[in-house]
Design a protein around this motif. Structure first.
Motif, PDB file in Angstrom:
ATOM      1  N   MET A   1      21.571  50.102  35.533  1.00 18.98           N
ATOM      2  CA  MET A   1      22.432  48.928  35.730  1.00 18.98           C
ATOM      3  C   MET A   1      23.555  48.946  34.688  1.00 18.98           C
ATOM      4  SD  MET A   1      21.314  47.009  38.261  1.00 18.98           S
ATOM      5  CE  MET A   1      21.676  45.281  38.019  1.00 18.98           C
ATOM      6  N   SER A   2      24.643  48.292  35.019  1.00 24.63           N
ATOM      7  CA  SER A   2      25.773  48.268  34.094  1.00 24.63           C
ATOM      8  C   SER A   2      25.522  47.240  33.002  1.00 24.63           C
ATOM      9  CB  SER A   2      27.033  47.885  34.866  1.00 24.63           C
ATOM     10  OG  SER A   2      26.915  46.571  35.335  1.00 24.63           O
ATOM     11  N   ALA A   3      26.317  47.336  31.948  1.00 25.62           N
ATOM     12  CA  ALA A   3      26.185  46.397  30.831  1.00 25.62           C
ATOM     13  C   ALA A   3      26.463  44.974  31.296  1.00 25.62           C
ATOM     14  CB  ALA A   3      27.133  46.804  29.713  1.00 25.62           C
ATOM     15  N   GLU A   4      27.493  44.838  32.122  1.00 29.34           N
ATOM     16  CA  GLU A   4      27.792  43.489  32.638  1.00 29.34           C
ATOM     17  C   GLU A   4      27.133  43.387  34.008  1.00 29.34           C
ATOM     18  OE1 GLU A   4      32.142  43.416  32.898  1.00 29.34           O
ATOM     19  OE2 GLU A   4      31.973  45.274  31.782  1.00 29.34           O
ATOM     20  N   THR A   5      25.912  42.855  34.020  1.00 22.63           N
ATOM     21  CA  THR A   5      25.187  42.862  35.289  1.00 22.63           C
ATOM     22  C   THR A   5      25.638  41.738  36.218  1.00 22.63           C
ATOM     23  OG1 THR A   5      23.452  41.698  34.129  1.00 22.63           O
ATOM     24  CG2 THR A   5      23.106  44.037  34.507  1.00 22.63           C
ATOM     25  N   THR A   6      26.308  40.712  35.675  1.00 22.73           N
ATOM     26  CA  THR A   6      26.777  39.639  36.543  1.00 22.73           C
ATOM     27  C   THR A   6      28.167  39.985  37.071  1.00 22.73           C
ATOM     28  OG1 THR A   6      25.634  38.116  35.081  1.00 22.73           O
ATOM     29  CG2 THR A   6      27.081  37.149  36.730  1.00 22.73           C
ATOM     30  N   PRO A   7      28.295  40.134  38.396  1.00 20.80           N
ATOM     31  CA  PRO A   7      29.603  40.516  38.926  1.00 20.80           C
ATOM     32  C   PRO A   7      30.572  39.339  38.971  1.00 20.80           C
ATOM     33  CG  PRO A   7      28.071  40.178  40.736  1.00 20.80           C
ATOM     34  CD  PRO A   7      27.290  39.967  39.468  1.00 20.80           C
ATOM     35  N   SER A   8      31.841  39.663  39.096  1.00 22.78           N
ATOM     36  CA  SER A   8      32.838  38.650  39.447  1.00 22.78           C
ATOM     37  C   SER A   8      32.899  38.593  40.970  1.00 22.78           C
ATOM     38  CB  SER A   8      34.198  39.040  38.884  1.00 22.78           C
ATOM     39  OG  SER A   8      34.108  39.217  37.481  1.00 22.78           O
ATOM     40  N   TYR A   9      33.534  37.543  41.501  1.00 25.50           N
ATOM     41  CA  TYR A   9      33.626  37.404  42.961  1.00 25.50           C
ATOM     42  C   TYR A   9      35.056  37.170  43.395  1.00 25.50           C
ATOM     43  CZ  TYR A   9      28.572  37.287  43.394  1.00 25.50           C
ATOM     44  OH  TYR A   9      27.249  37.633  43.369  1.00 25.50           O
ATOM     45  N   LEU A  10      35.344  37.659  44.569  1.00 26.12           N
ATOM     46  CA  LEU A  10      36.671  37.525  45.159  1.00 26.12           C
ATOM     47  C   LEU A  10      36.487  37.022  46.586  1.00 26.12           C
ATOM     48  CD1 LEU A  10      39.541  38.864  46.146  1.00 26.12           C
ATOM     49  CD2 LEU A  10      38.225  40.957  46.186  1.00 26.12           C
ATOM     50  N   ALA A  19      31.578  40.841  45.769  1.00 23.13           N
ATOM     51  CA  ALA A  19      31.169  41.012  44.370  1.00 23.13           C
ATOM     52  C   ALA A  19      31.839  42.264  43.815  1.00 23.13           C
ATOM     53  CB  ALA A  19      29.648  41.144  44.289  1.00 23.13           C
ATOM     54  N   TYR A  20      32.300  42.192  42.571  1.00 24.27           N
ATOM     55  CA  TYR A  20      32.948  43.366  41.990  1.00 24.27           C
ATOM     56  C   TYR A  20      32.801  43.414  40.477  1.00 24.27           C
ATOM     57  CZ  TYR A  20      36.865  40.389  40.440  1.00 24.27           C
ATOM     58  OH  TYR A  20      37.624  39.428  39.820  1.00 24.27           O
ATOM     59  N   HIS A  21      33.036  44.601  39.919  1.00 21.67           N
ATOM     60  CA  HIS A  21      33.171  44.803  38.470  1.00 21.67           C
ATOM     61  C   HIS A  21      34.478  45.547  38.241  1.00 21.67           C
ATOM     62  CE1 HIS A  21      29.165  43.549  37.097  1.00 21.67           C
ATOM     63  NE2 HIS A  21      28.688  44.117  38.189  1.00 21.67           N
ATOM     64  N   LYS A  22      35.313  45.003  37.377  1.00 16.49           N
ATOM     65  CA  LYS A  22      36.602  45.622  37.081  1.00 16.49           C
ATOM     66  C   LYS A  22      36.630  45.964  35.591  1.00 16.49           C
ATOM     67  CE  LYS A  22      41.157  46.504  37.456  1.00 16.49           C
ATOM     68  NZ  LYS A  22      42.302  45.610  37.445  1.00 16.49           N
ATOM     69  N   THR A  23      36.948  47.205  35.289  1.00 18.96           N
ATOM     70  CA  THR A  23      37.122  47.646  33.909  1.00 18.96           C
ATOM     71  C   THR A  23      38.615  47.780  33.653  1.00 18.96           C
ATOM     72  OG1 THR A  23      35.076  48.924  34.078  1.00 18.96           O
ATOM     73  CG2 THR A  23      36.539  49.461  32.250  1.00 18.96           C
ATOM     74  N   GLY A  56      39.481  55.144  28.765  1.00 21.11           N
ATOM     75  CA  GLY A  56      40.411  54.012  28.754  1.00 21.11           C
ATOM     76  C   GLY A  56      41.129  53.857  30.083  1.00 21.11           C
ATOM     77  N   GLN A  57      40.461  54.332  31.165  1.00 24.20           N
ATOM     78  CA  GLN A  57      41.056  54.303  32.509  1.00 24.20           C
ATOM     79  C   GLN A  57      40.612  53.050  33.252  1.00 24.20           C
ATOM     80  OE1 GLN A  57      42.554  57.534  33.318  1.00 24.20           O
ATOM     81  NE2 GLN A  57      43.678  56.394  34.872  1.00 24.20           N
ATOM     82  N   ALA A  58      41.533  52.388  33.937  1.00 19.81           N
ATOM     83  CA  ALA A  58      41.156  51.228  34.751  1.00 19.81           C
ATOM     84  C   ALA A  58      40.219  51.678  35.872  1.00 19.81           C
ATOM     85  CB  ALA A  58      42.407  50.578  35.339  1.00 19.81           C
ATOM     86  N   PHE A  59      39.223  50.838  36.184  1.00 24.12           N
ATOM     87  CA  PHE A  59      38.210  51.219  37.178  1.00 24.12           C
ATOM     88  C   PHE A  59      37.731  49.978  37.922  1.00 24.12           C
ATOM     89  CE2 PHE A  59      33.832  52.071  38.550  1.00 24.12           C
ATOM     90  CZ  PHE A  59      33.996  53.280  39.211  1.00 24.12           C
ATOM     91  N   ALA A  89      40.215  43.772  48.048  1.00 26.43           N
ATOM     92  CA  ALA A  89      39.894  44.184  46.670  1.00 26.43           C
ATOM     93  C   ALA A  89      41.082  44.907  46.033  1.00 26.43           C
ATOM     94  CB  ALA A  89      38.656  45.079  46.667  1.00 26.43           C
ATOM     95  N   VAL A  90      41.671  45.836  46.764  1.00 29.68           N
ATOM     96  CA  VAL A  90      42.804  46.600  46.233  1.00 29.68           C
ATOM     97  C   VAL A  90      44.019  45.692  46.005  1.00 29.68           C
ATOM     98  CG1 VAL A  90      44.527  48.342  46.892  1.00 29.68           C
ATOM     99  CG2 VAL A  90      42.085  48.862  47.073  1.00 29.68           C
ATOM    100  N   ASP A  91      44.312  44.840  46.981  1.00 25.93           N
ATOM    101  CA  ASP A  91      45.510  43.993  46.889  1.00 25.93           C
ATOM    102  C   ASP A  91      45.391  42.912  45.822  1.00 25.93           C
ATOM    103  OD1 ASP A  91      46.601  45.483  48.921  1.00 25.93           O
ATOM    104  OD2 ASP A  91      46.319  43.974  50.487  1.00 25.93           O
ATOM    105  N   GLN A  92      44.194  42.359  45.662  1.00 19.97           N
ATOM    106  CA  GLN A  92      44.030  41.235  44.740  1.00 19.97           C
ATOM    107  C   GLN A  92      43.608  41.639  43.328  1.00 19.97           C
ATOM    108  OE1 GLN A  92      42.028  37.672  46.329  1.00 19.97           O
ATOM    109  NE2 GLN A  92      42.157  38.572  48.377  1.00 19.97           N
ATOM    110  N   LEU A  93      42.982  42.810  43.202  1.00 22.70           N
ATOM    111  CA  LEU A  93      42.390  43.161  41.907  1.00 22.70           C
ATOM    112  C   LEU A  93      43.071  44.322  41.202  1.00 22.70           C
ATOM    113  CD1 LEU A  93      38.634  42.902  43.011  1.00 22.70           C
ATOM    114  CD2 LEU A  93      39.986  41.152  41.830  1.00 22.70           C
TER     115      LEU A  93
END
Length: 249
Positions: A1-10, A19-23, A56-59, A89-93
């Motif tokens: 699991m990722s460090a931030e297990t609680t996703p954001s929502y769109l 549900a998503y995770h954005k770095t 340091g790449q956006a993901f 997801a692509v257009d908003q995030l």
């Protein structure tokens, strides 16, 4: 699991919650597009996120509706719905150039994204891409009895090597026909790297070669990995994915 297990929502324009995770990081943003009934907590998605963070790449990784932690059920969905989710997801995030990395059904989604947002794409990586599988995989291999059942009951249950049997709905097959990418021109005006295992029981090497042959692209390469299966997530395969993404970045 990722460090931030609680996703954001769109919320998508169609009223679905994704549900998503954005770095955050430098562009182009790498966008992971998962497979059918997979989710954003899979090995490849998490490995790429860790790799991107170290660079340091956006993901961005997210769950289509009916998948993972997003709204709706799998049986309600279809290729076109998940394409709408991907666009939202692509257009908003994300902004500026992106590099979609599409796994299995996500490879089909990456190609649909290329048709809809070609100018945003800096490069693309596919892993066992499965374009047009609702037609060339499901429908083409259905027995007359299964086709009749689909017509009469609206769905058919299929066994799978990788998960519980799953439901193929009439809507998924019919909507798939509206989103086929191997029947007409498929310009990919950016570098494309396709990865495919030879021991993949879900997507054939023939499918990978057909995509390579069909697309119009000045810089497209297919790497076949002997004995790799559909998961494509052992250490060697993960290294190949990293290298392919780095190359198109």
């Amino acid at each position: 699991m990722s460090a931030e297990t609680t996703p954001s929502y769109l919320d998508t324009p169609q009223g679905r919650r994704i549900a998503y995770h954005k770095t955050e990081g430098q562009g182009p943003c790498v966008v992971f597009l998962g497979g059918l009934k997979s989710d954003m907590e899979g090995t490849k998605a998490l490995h790429l996120e860790t790799w991107a963070r170290a660079r340091g790449q956006a993901f961005l990784r997210f769950d289509y509706s009916g998948h993972g932690q997003s709204s709706n059920t799998f049986e309600e969905g279809c290729i076109g719905d998940w394409h709408e989710d991907t666009l939202a997801a692509v257009d908003q995030l994300t902004e500026g150039p992106i590099v979609p990395v599409g796994s299995s059904m996500g490879g089909w989604q990456a190609l649909l994204l290329a048709k809809a947002r070609a100018t945003r794409i800096k490069g693309m990586v596919t892993i066992a891409a499965a374009p047009d599988f609702t037609e060339d995989g499901y429908w083409a291999n259905f027995t007359d009895a299964q086709k009749a059942q689909l017509e009469a009951e609206g769905q058919v249950a299929l066994p799978s090597d990788y998960m519980e049997p799953y439901i193929v709905t009439k809507r998924m097959v019919e909507n798939g026909r509206e989103n086929l990418v191997l029947r007409d021109a498929l310009p990919l005006p950016f570098p494309v790297r396709c990865l495919q295992g030879t021991d993949d029981s879900a997507v054939s090497t023939e499918t990978a070669l057909r995509l390579l042959d069909h697309a119009t692209c000045d810089d497209m390469r297919l790497t076949l990995v002997k004995d790799a299966d559909h998961r494509f997530s052992d250490e060697a395969c993960l290294g190949l994915i990293e290298a392919a993404v780095a190359e198109v970045l």
